[in-house]
Design a protein around this motif. Sequence first.
Motif: not given
Length: 201
Positions: A49-54, A94-110
Motif C-alpha cells: 500500500a505504500r506505493v499509493v503514496r509514491v 490544474l485542479a483536475l490534475a490535482v484531483w487525478r493525482a490524489v484519487a487515481v493512485p488508490a484505485r490503481r492500487h486496488a
Amino acid sequence: MTHPLAIAGSPTDAPLAPPPAPLTTAGDTAAHGAPARLHDAGEWRTVDARVVRVWRIGALLGVAALTVVAVAVLVLARRSMPLAGAAPAVAFLLALAVWRAVAVPARRHAALAYRVDEADVRVRRGIWWRSLTVVPLARLEHVRTSSGPLERAHGLATLTVQTAGTEHAEVEIPGLDAAAADALREWLASRAGRPGARDVG
C-alpha cells in the motif's frame, strides 16, 4: 484478456520448490519492509500500500511542474491574451490534475494484483480497461528489480519479467517490498525456462 508470453529458456532438471518469502501482501509487511509471514503459492496478492503514496507524490510533482509552465505562459502572453479569460481555464485544468493525482493512485492500487505459482506469473491491472497477463515460467527469460528515488525512500521496488518475441515482452509488478522483490526475483530466475514449470499455452 490473457496474453501468454512465449520465450526460449535453458532447460534444467532441478526440482521445483515452493515460492519463499516474497509471496506476501501489503498487510503482511512489517514496519521496516520485511515480510511478516509466508503465503501459499497460487494466491492473488495486492502490492504494498505504500506505493499509493509514491504514485501520489510523483503525480503531484508533475502537477507542480505543469503549474510552473502554465504560470510562465500566462505571464508571457498577458499582453496578447486577457488573463481574466485564460486564468479560470488554467485553474480548472490544474485542479483536475490535482484531483487525478490524489484519487487515481488508490484505485490503481486496488486494481493491481499478481499471482505466482509453479506454472506462471499472472498480473491483472486496469481501472477502466482491465487486463490479465500470463507469463509461463517455462518461457521466462530475464527477471530484474529496479527502484527510483521515491521507491527507495519508501522501501519499495519494481519487479520486471522479460520474454522474447511476443507482444508483451516485458511485464512489471510495481510497489513490492524491496526485500520481497529481491527474493522473488531470485526464485523466478532460478526457474526460468525449466521444462518442469508447466506451460499454460
